[in-house]
Write an enzyme that holds these catalytic residues in place. Structure first.
Site, PDB file in Angstrom:
ATOM      1  CD  GLN A 126      -2.596   1.102   2.350  1.00 16.92           C
ATOM      2  OE1 GLN A 126      -1.863   0.788   3.667  1.00 16.92           O
ATOM      3  NE2 GLN A 126      -3.636   1.721   3.071  1.00 16.92           N
ATOM      4  N   GLY A 127       0.959   2.165  -1.126  1.00 19.03           N
ATOM      5  CA  GLY A 127       1.505   3.360  -0.954  1.00 19.03           C
ATOM      6  C   GLY A 127       0.481   4.492  -0.916  1.00 19.03           C
ATOM      7  CD  GLU A 244     -15.134  -8.466   5.972  1.00 11.01           C
ATOM      8  OE1 GLU A 244     -16.300  -6.706   4.981  1.00 11.01           O
ATOM      9  OE2 GLU A 244     -15.289  -9.098   6.636  1.00 11.01           O
TER      10      GLU A 244
END
Lengths: 394, 362
Positions: A126-127, A244
């Site tokens: 994740q960036g 989620e």
């Protein structure tokens, strides 16, 4: 109102528990239970087993491998995975980038990415965060400038968990300077083998290497890797955060750790002071379990954005995890003094890592829970504003 | 699992909220009239099985009523007379007395605690000795909630065969009810039984099972008090947030200060956790004695701790206004403090959880 699990929910839990123990190799679960880091290939192996059983992406659309399970069932599943010591399905894949591609990606992107993401054939990191954009994420600066069929990407991401293990990174990039800083942000998928990308490790106080800085120097990214529309990245990121939340409180992880306290604390369990701290931890965890179910059972469409009450799960869940880590550290007593750990590399010191060292390391590592994903102070801001309706902070 | 009140439950919650609000707004208290309102709304029979003449209400319904009661700082002796005494009467099979209670004709209170013995109730120093067909009851009880309105006192006493339970009309010769003010402006009593002669029919229950019946009834009353405290705490947080939005200093509403916002957020989180434990206690009321006791004790411990935190912080955030007796925040703080000590304080309940082997055992 019915505060008990239904028979169907109980059967579901029993079936999940049995399946996990039968199918996920014992040495993997043992390593997780002992708080040892898990090698990449074990994580992949575990996720493929989960995926085969429908356990990796049950919350996805059914066309892409999702299951018709209630949020309560999914919460039960997440809890059992953690409690059994099975590595979680990689959250960057299943909880973050997958749902965004499923909702906003092109048909081609869905066909290309979703199945490999679910099966961990492709590992995403994740960036989002940058050196100047942490809690104030919308201040991000990494630029993506359109150049024909490509974007030219330059800038830096930081705190990138597992970038050194990942195949791809999903990034928030700045494609325009908007009037407001939330505007002009886009959501881009980038192959980490593209020339111009450098991943540098950040060593952390727990001795391991999970975190990285990722540098982008004029990296050419095909325009087809843009997800959705240019300039809508911020709204996709908000959508992603509303995804989620069934394991937000990490109830299963805390259970696993309190199980471990029972295994190693020995005579300390009869010490009234230690016993009382453990009792409070058990009570907080039981309350959290119910709070988690209350938030989960109140299903909202993802388009409604994150339920602000998930901030309670984030804060309280982190606190219980941290308390459990303290109880484990304190159970070691003087033995903690000779339970140091080697610096660097996550898989290399894993072999032969002393069981005590793993616990000491886990204590240091546990401080992250009140920092990542919106520090606890940010969660309190959210609660004050979105739930209590309090005025703008001075 | 389903945490949403049914339509019927929503209706119940709304009706009792309105009723309790009306009662709170009455300028001169009319306890008898209020009790008739409780009866007319069906609240007096709510917790009891239909076979016992009740409405078959599940404890979730009692929880909803008690939350509303807590929010409104209810004054009527509902928790003591109906939830504790009534459920004990039902468990003991005292059908006639229970019928009178449901009809609003009699009011009962349970005399559990004794001087110098903190929360120990299971081996009373109050004794009953045989006297012909009947009994002579001698001893002292303290802190009897609902005694101001009670026409019948339910009193456990030690005998050669174990703990027997007596229903003693409050007017019986030798019964001295010493009413004392409680810190929340109500009344509770210290009661002396000075060689009180009781007929055989005064005994209810059975010494072989009384211990379990009383323990179960107390656990129900504790769950109800948890719900009352959650209701009171939510209202107190509302009052506090309203105050912070209104009170101006340095040219702005003080609720715009982050330090105060974070305090309020901490109160909110603590209350949500307390609510969850209350739900857990209610869910476990029908379980076996050990897990039921552990769950209820854990709930009371957490609700107590939360109540102290929320009460103290609410006063702090109200500043000087919080210390005045005319401003409602102080009333809630007083009520919460009384409830913390009702049926066992925090340490007592933590001891119970540990004696039961913890919350995660079996």
């Amino acid at each position: 109102m019915d505060f008990s699990f239904t028979e169907e929910e109980k059967r579901f839990r029993a079936e999940v528990r049995r399946t996990l123990i039968e199918q996920v190799p014992g040495h993997i679960r043992q390593a997780v239970r002992e708080e040892k880091p898990v090698p990449r290939e074990w994580m992949v192996e575990a996720q493929r087993i989960l995926n085969r059983n429908g356990y990796a992406v049950p919350h996805w659309p059914q066309a892409w491998g999702g299951r018709d399970w209630s949020a309560v069932q999914r919460a039960i599943l997440a809890e059992e995975i953690d409690r059994a010591g099975v590595p979680k399905p990689l959250p960057f894949n299943v909880a973050l980038v997958g749902p965004v591609i499923a909702a906003f990606g092109s048909e081609e992107q869905k066909r290309r990415f979703l199945a490999p993401i679910a099966n961990l054939d492709l590992w995403f990191c994740q960036g989002f965060s940058e050196p100047g954009a942490g809690s104030d994420l919308a201040s991000l600066k990494m630029a993506a400038v359109r150049d024909g069929d490509h974007y030219r990407v330059s800038g830096q991401k930081i705190w990138t968990t597992y970038a050194h293990k990942a195949d791809w990174i999903f990034c928030l990039v700045r494609t325009a300077q908007g009037a407001r800083k939330h505007e002009g942000i886009s959501f881009l998928l980038i192959d980490l083998t593209t020339p111009g990308i450098e991943v540098r490790p950040i060593r952390t106080i727990d001795g391991y290497h999970h975190l990285n800085e990722v540098f982008f120097d004029d990296v050419l990214v095909p325009a087809g890797n843009l997800v959705g529309e240019e300039g809508k990245g911020w709204s996709y990121a908000r959508y992603l955060l509303g995804q989620e939340r069934t394991s937000m409180g990490n109830v299963g992880v805390s259970h696993r750790r309190l199980d471990r306290v029972g295994e190693i604390a020995g005579p300390l369990l009869d010490d009234p002071a230690y016993r009382r701290r453990l009792t409070w931890a058990e009570i907080e965890l039981k309350a959290l379990e119910i709070t988690q179910m209350r938030v989960v059972a109140n299903e909202r469409p993802p388009s409604a954005g994150p339920d602000p009450k998930t901030s309670i799960l984030k804060v309280k869940g982190g606190e219980v995890l941290q308390t459990a880590a303290e109880l484990l550290l304190d159970a070691l007593g003087p033995e903690a003094l000779t339970a140091g750990f080697p610096e660097g590399g996550d898989e290399q010191p894993f072999h032969g890592l002393d069981a005590r060292s793993a616990l000491v390391s886990a204590y240091f590592s546990s401080r992250k829970y009140s920092i990542f994903g919106g520090a606890n102070e940010i969660q309190r801001n959210i609660l004050a504003k979105a739930v209590l309706g309090m005025g703008k902070a001075a | 699992m389903n945490f949403e009140p049914s339509e019927e439950q929503q209706l119940l919650a709304a009706s009792v909220a309105r009723l309790f609000e009306d009662h709170g707004a009455q300028t001169s208290a009319d306890p008898a009239g209020q009790w008739r309102d409780y009866r007319d709304m069906g609240l007096l029979g709510l917790p009891f099985a239909e076979a016992s003449g009740g409405l078959g209400g599940r404890f979730e319904d009692v929880m909803l009523v008690m939350e509303a009661y807590g929010r409104a700082l209810g004054q009527a002796p509902y928790p003591a007379a109906v939830v504790l005494a009534g459920r004990l009467l039902e468990a003991a099979g005292a059908d006639a007395l229970l019928a009178d209670l449901i009809a609003g004709e009699k009011l009962a209170a349970v005399a559990l605690y004794e001087p110098g013995r903190r929360y120990r109730w299971n081996d009373p120093t109050t004794v009953a000795e045989r006297e012909g067909e009947g009994w002579t009851l001698t001893g002292a009880k303290i802190a009897v909630s609902g005694a101001d309105a009670a026409t019948v006192l339910l009193c456990p006493a030690s005998t050669a065969e174990g703990v027997r339970l007596f229903a003693v009309p409050a007017e019986t010769a030798g019964v001295a009810v010493d009413l004392r003010p409680t810190p929340d402006g109500r009344q509770a009593a210290d009661v002396r039984f000075d060689a009180v002669s009781l007929p055989a029919e005064a005994e209810i229950g059975d010494p072989a099972t009384n211990h379990g019946l009383i323990a179960a009834a107390i656990d129900g009353a504790i769950a109800a008090s948890c719900a009352e405290m959650v209701g009171a705490m939510e209202k107190l947080l509302d009052l506090t947030v309203d105050y912070l939005a209104t009170r101006q200093q340095f040219g702005v509403a003080i609720g715009s200060f982050q330090a105060l916002q974070h305090r309020a957020a901490d109160m909110l989180m603590a209350i949500e956790q307390a609510r969850s434990m209350t739900i857990h206690a209610v869910a476990m009321l029908e379980a076996e004695a050990r897990p039921r006791g552990a769950a209820v004790a854990a709930a009371k411990a957490l609700v107590n701790r939360t109540s102290r935190f929320v009460g103290q912080q609410a006063i702090q955030l109200h500043g000087g206004m919080g210390l005045t007796s005319e401003y409602p925040a102080g009333r809630y703080f007083q009520r919460l403090t009384v409830l913390e000590n009702l049926y066992g304080d925090t340490d007592h309940h933590l001891d119970r959880v540990e004696a039961a082997g913890g919350l995660r055992a079996g």
